[in-house]
Design an enzyme around this catalytic site. Structure first.
Site, mmCIF file in Angstrom:
data_model
loop_
_atom_site.group_PDB
_atom_site.id
_atom_site.type_symbol
_atom_site.label_atom_id
_atom_site.label_comp_id
_atom_site.label_asym_id
_atom_site.label_seq_id
_atom_site.Cartn_x
_atom_site.Cartn_y
_atom_site.Cartn_z
ATOM 1 N N SER A 116 0.821 -1.218 0.000
ATOM 2 C CA SER A 116 0.000 0.000 0.000
ATOM 3 C C SER A 116 0.849 1.260 0.000
ATOM 4 O O SER A 116 1.956 1.271 0.564
ATOM 5 C CB SER A 116 -0.877 -0.012 1.254
ATOM 6 O OG SER A 116 -1.531 1.215 1.414
ATOM 7 N N TYR A 140 -1.954 0.049 10.146
ATOM 8 C CA TYR A 140 -2.204 -0.597 8.851
ATOM 9 C C TYR A 140 -0.961 -0.506 7.960
ATOM 10 O O TYR A 140 -0.486 -1.496 7.416
ATOM 11 C CB TYR A 140 -3.416 0.049 8.161
ATOM 12 C CG TYR A 140 -3.562 -0.370 6.726
ATOM 13 C CD1 TYR A 140 -3.888 -1.686 6.405
ATOM 14 C CD2 TYR A 140 -3.357 0.534 5.681
ATOM 15 C CE1 TYR A 140 -3.997 -2.083 5.084
ATOM 16 C CE2 TYR A 140 -3.471 0.138 4.357
ATOM 17 C CZ TYR A 140 -3.791 -1.165 4.077
ATOM 18 O OH TYR A 140 -3.890 -1.573 2.768
ATOM 19 N N LYS A 144 1.775 -3.600 6.513
ATOM 20 C CA LYS A 144 2.142 -3.832 5.102
ATOM 21 C C LYS A 144 3.658 -3.760 4.926
ATOM 22 O O LYS A 144 4.247 -4.532 4.183
ATOM 23 C CB LYS A 144 1.439 -2.799 4.209
ATOM 24 C CG LYS A 144 -0.071 -2.989 4.134
ATOM 25 C CD LYS A 144 -0.408 -4.240 3.357
ATOM 26 C CE LYS A 144 -1.885 -4.547 3.306
ATOM 27 N NZ LYS A 144 -2.213 -5.754 2.560
#
Ligand code: UFG
Length: 359
Positions: A116, A140, A144
């Site tokens: 991402s 988040y 990743k």
């Protein structure tokens, strides 16, 4: 190629499944249906299960002679990751390591990983190239980045080959119909605006009108799900064992929240009331990809370069499926259902339960 799509019943994964099938690949989907829908799986076999279940994953990999894995199964809400980091580290990191170790155990070493732009955090310079420092600002983004680093280490130590594709803002739906975006709760801009157009919400809130951008609202790089999928196809064919590719997937074009709302008005013909609200915590003002590396190394070109044609496909999906999958569809095709049931009954006798597995 025989490809296992983990998370293939979700938004991006389901578009990938359709494209893999159309390109002549044999698809198997593994999805725990925590956020995905069996109806979204339009090709291949669906196995309902969790990627953290190593015994299940090993049997799926070997029984289907899998050559490569595409991994879309992640929790992907920035705000939720701040409130519930444990869920994100468990699902996005721990479960992915279980998946990688199941692959390692049966010598399947090619993987395309959904990374991402959230791994960059709040960049100093836009557009963002792959050389931009990765300093995620929320759990988040960290999860990743952790998996990107794990993949580098697995490539060096165990000979894995990988592509980590750093998505910008995935949007749109298959122009063929039948599959699209359905999140509960929905937090993404385009589906929320289209829900206003459908009369399901009174207005759209614009999160912040005091950003240092041309019209003072946040700028993002919206990329169509089918363009994301075609980049995965190109990437899986180029993976070399022992090596990794890390590339941005965006169009290179940025559009503001106000421009997106205006385009939705144009596409739908609805007024779409908008109100100005406070900034959403954690939102970077501008995220736009320098997508030149993907074009160079993957020989890939996005087909949708501006929001209008992307929103047209999303609008078609939302109009045909105003309540998403859950309330409009009649269930998975009989053949898919049969495979799920057959697999589960076989698994009950052939595979020990998670609690019985000795690691
Ligand atoms: N926005 C609004 N109103 C809304 C919803 C969103 O103004 O009701 C704005 C947001 O503030 C943001 C833009 O619209 O500026 C896009 O927001 P989305 O929630 O659609 O997407 P994000 O840019 O927040 O998230 C995307 C991906 C994430 C990824 C993140 C990286 O969906 O998976 O980029 O920052 F982590």
């Amino acid at each position: 190629m025989n490809v296992l799509v983990v998370g293939g019943a979700g938004y991006i994964g389901s578009h990938m499944v359709r494209q893999l099938h159309a390109a002549g690949h044999r698809v198997t989907v593994l999805d725990n249906l925590s956020t995905g829908f069996p109806e979204a799986v339009t090709a291949g076999n669906l196995v309902v299960g969790d990627m953290a279940d190593q015994e299940l994953v090993k049997s799926v990999l070997t029984e289907n002679s899998i050559d490569a894995v595409m991994h879309f199964a992640a929790c992907a809400l920035v705000g939720e990751s701040v409130a519930s980091p444990a869920k994100y580290y468990r699902n996005n990191v721990l479960a992915t390591i279980e998946l990688l170790d199941a692959m390692r155990a049966v010598e399947v070493k090619r993987i395309v990983f959904s990374s991402s732009c959230a791994t960059y955090g709040i960049p100093d310079v836009v557009p963002i190239s792959e050389a931009t420092p990765q300093n995620p600002v929320n759990p988040y983004g960290f999860t990743k980045l952790v998996i990107e680093r794990a993949l580098e280490d697995y490539a060096k130590a165990y000979g894995f080959g990988f592509a980590a594709l750093r998505y910008f803002n995935a949007a749109g739906a298959s122009p063929l119909g039948g599959i699209g975006e359905d999140h509960d709760p929905e937090s993404h801009l385009i589906p929320l605006v289209l829900q206003v157009a459908l009369g399901q919400r009174k207005h759209i809130s614009i999160f912040g009108t005091d950003w240092p951008t041309p019209d003072s609202t946040c700028v993002r790089d919206y990329i169509h799900v089918d363009d994301l999928s075609s980049a995965h196809l190109a990437a899986v064919e180029r993976i070399e064992l022992g090596k990794g590719l890390k590339v941005n997937l965006g169009t290179g074009n940025g559009f503001s929240v106000k421009q997106i709302i205006e385009t939705c008005r144009e596409v739908t013909g609805h007024e779409i009331p908008a109100i100005e609200s406070d900034r959403r915590p954690g939102d970077p003002p501008e995220l736009v990809a320098d997508a030149s590396l993907a074009k160079e190394v993957l020989g890939w070109e996005p087909k949708y370069l501006t929001p209008k044609p992307i929103i047209e496909t999303a609008w078609k999906w939302h109009q045909s499926n105003p309540t998403g999958y859950a309330k409009t569809d009649t269930g998975p095709p009989a053949s898919t259902k049969y495979l799920v049931e057959a697999y589960l009954s076989k698994k009950q006798t052939a595979v020990p339960k998670q609690s019985e597995i000795t690691r």
